[in-house]
Motif scaffolding. Structure first.
Motif, PDB file in Angstrom:
ATOM      1  N   SER A 230      -5.049  -1.086  -4.621  1.00 27.08           N
ATOM      2  CA  SER A 230      -4.493   0.226  -4.322  1.00 27.08           C
ATOM      3  C   SER A 230      -3.899   0.776  -5.607  1.00 27.08           C
ATOM      4  O   SER A 230      -3.063   0.111  -6.236  1.00 27.08           O
ATOM      5  CB  SER A 230      -3.413   0.115  -3.240  1.00 27.08           C
TER       6      SER A 230
ATOM      7  N   GLU B 134      -3.749   3.351   5.271  1.00 28.33           N
ATOM      8  CA  GLU B 134      -4.256   2.457   4.230  1.00 28.33           C
ATOM      9  C   GLU B 134      -3.965   0.993   4.591  1.00 28.33           C
ATOM     10  O   GLU B 134      -4.801   0.111   4.354  1.00 28.33           O
ATOM     11  CB  GLU B 134      -3.624   2.805   2.884  1.00 28.33           C
TER      12      GLU B 134
ATOM     13  N   THR C 181      -8.142   8.079   9.067  1.00 25.23           N
ATOM     14  CA  THR C 181      -9.345   7.886   8.268  1.00 25.23           C
ATOM     15  C   THR C 181     -10.557   7.830   9.190  1.00 25.23           C
ATOM     16  O   THR C 181     -10.432   7.646  10.405  1.00 25.23           O
ATOM     17  CB  THR C 181      -9.264   6.584   7.459  1.00 25.23           C
TER      18      THR C 181
ATOM     19  N   MET D 137       0.859  -1.176   0.000  1.00 27.36           N
ATOM     20  CA  MET D 137       0.000   0.000   0.000  1.00 27.36           C
ATOM     21  C   MET D 137       0.905   1.239   0.000  1.00 27.36           C
ATOM     22  O   MET D 137       2.082   1.142  -0.319  1.00 27.36           O
ATOM     23  CB  MET D 137      -0.905  -0.018   1.232  1.00 27.36           C
TER      24      MET D 137
END
Length: 400
Positions: free
Chosen positions: A284, A108, A145, A103
């Motif tokens: 990704s 992520e 996130t 990633m």
């Protein structure tokens, strides 16, 4: 110290909120040092945070990036390159696992691990649909996130971003009884930082990680180790889990994996876990791109010798000895793990932020944690006299 016009404008714009930024460092750096756009030099003790464990512009890493830039740099994710396969194999070997999913950022990687754990819970463990739960720990930091901040106990990270993703249970860090009570038949995974870096370099009690591993084994639960900050040499081991002789089911890696050259992260696991992802079910856009893979391979090669891990241990002892001279009454605790330290400040004195700002004016960059802690993360290329210089600045910033 001179400041750029942009920084002054930002400071004025946020003045009502008592915002005091550290210097913006944009010019090139080398070794343990960076230089800002006004020519001011700083000893960089932010490197666990800024992802340059091996210092700025390490020649081996720069050479790897330059060599790849003369070749293919980006490619559709539908194709493999001559760098992706070796990078994955070498990283899997370093971790002692079977499979790697590359990633770009740490967050992520964490999001990918959450998806993998849930899917594993449904496909392998037999958890009823949409009932999978993951246990996390108070004081955690796994990224920014929406899903991740939803299980944060830090108000600054969490407030005003709801509603949040369900399915997480948070328990006190280091409390094995609380963890045991939180694990149920629908628990798919336990997500843990072997050392809580953002919280101020907090280590769990001795033997706790082994107890976590045993609980996970007993209840058929995945143990996911977020080593994005603690891994890749920082604590004196390739992975902080190794200090307790623990092997998780998944490693989450980032930051130092890109050597301060490019963003690189990865989820590493055995195929029994990773193969829940089938073609087209996860991806990704830039994960595993040729430049990132080339730099990552050189980072792995540097770690494979054990030189940097030993250096972190040796310099960590020097750092711990130097920190022992901090003024009593101004400091309540010092925690050192490898070349990584958290210094707790006494009430009534300067805050962590104030100390970090004072240190920046003295030419050393570091970061505060939760108001009253200063976190020190020197790069692994630092020399003993530079450690002494940084600690001297810290003493001056704290005050006699």
């Amino acid at each position: 110290m001179n400041r750029s016009t942009d920084l002054i404008a930002l400071e004025e714009d946020r003045g009502a909120h008592n915002y005091h930024p550290l210097p913006i460092v944009l010019a090139e750096g080398e070794g343990a040092w960076v230089t800002d756009t006004d020519g001011n030099r700083y000893l960089d003790w932010l490197s666990a945070y800024s992802a340059v464990n091996f210092g700025h512009r390490h020649p081996r890493l720069v050479a790897a990036a330059k060599a790849q830039l003369d070749r293919l740099t980006l490619v559709s994710r539908a194709f493999h390159t001559d760098q992706l396969g070796p990078f994955s194999a070498e990283l899997a070997d370093l971790c002692g696992m079977d499979a790697v999913l590359p990633m770009n950022t740490g967050a992520e990687a964490v999001e990918t691990a959450i998806k993998a754990a849930r899917k594993w819970g449904y496909r392998r463990k037999g958890i009823p649909a949409d009932q999978a739960r993951i246990v996390v720990f108070d004081g955690n930091f796994h990224g920014r996130t929406t899903t991740i901040v939803g299980f944060s106990s830090d108000a600054d990270a969490r407030d005003d971003y709801g509603p949040f993703t369900p399915g997480f249970d948070s328990v006190p860090y280091g409390d094995i009884a609380a963890l045991a009570a939180a694990i149920g038949p629908d628990t798919a995974a336990v997500l843990v930082e072997p050392v809580q870096g953002e919280a101020g370099v907090i280590s769990p009690p001795s033997g706790w990680l082994k107890a976590v591993r045993e609980l996970c084994d007993a209840h058929n639960v995945l143990m996911i180790a977020d080593e994005i900050q603690s891994g890749l040499g920082r604590t004196g081991y390739t992975f902080a889990c190794e200090a307790d002789q623990v092997r998780p089911d998944m490693y989450l890696l980032g930051k130092a994996l890109g050597g301060g050259i490019v963003p690189v992260s990865a989820v590493v696991a055995d195929r029994e876990v990773m193969d829940v992802f089938l073609p087209g079910t996860h991806g990704s856009t830039f994960g595993g791109n040729p430049v990132a893979a080339a730099v990552g391979r050189e980072v792995i090669a540097m770690l494979a010798t054990g030189e940097w891990q030993r250096r972190a241990q040796e310099l960590g002892k020097h750092l711990e000895s130097a920190l022992a001279g901090l003024p009593r009454g101004k400091v309540t605790a010092v925690r050192v793990r490898g070349l990584w330290a958290g210094v707790d400040l006494a009430e009534g004195g300067p805050t962590g932020r104030e100390v970090c700002e004072r240190m920046s004016r003295l030419g050393v960059l570091c970061k505060e944690a939760h108001g009253s802690t200063v976190r020190l993360s020197p790069p692994l290329v630092i020399e003993p006299d530079e450690i002494d210089r940084g600690v001297a600045a810290l003493k001056q910033a704290i005050g006699d």
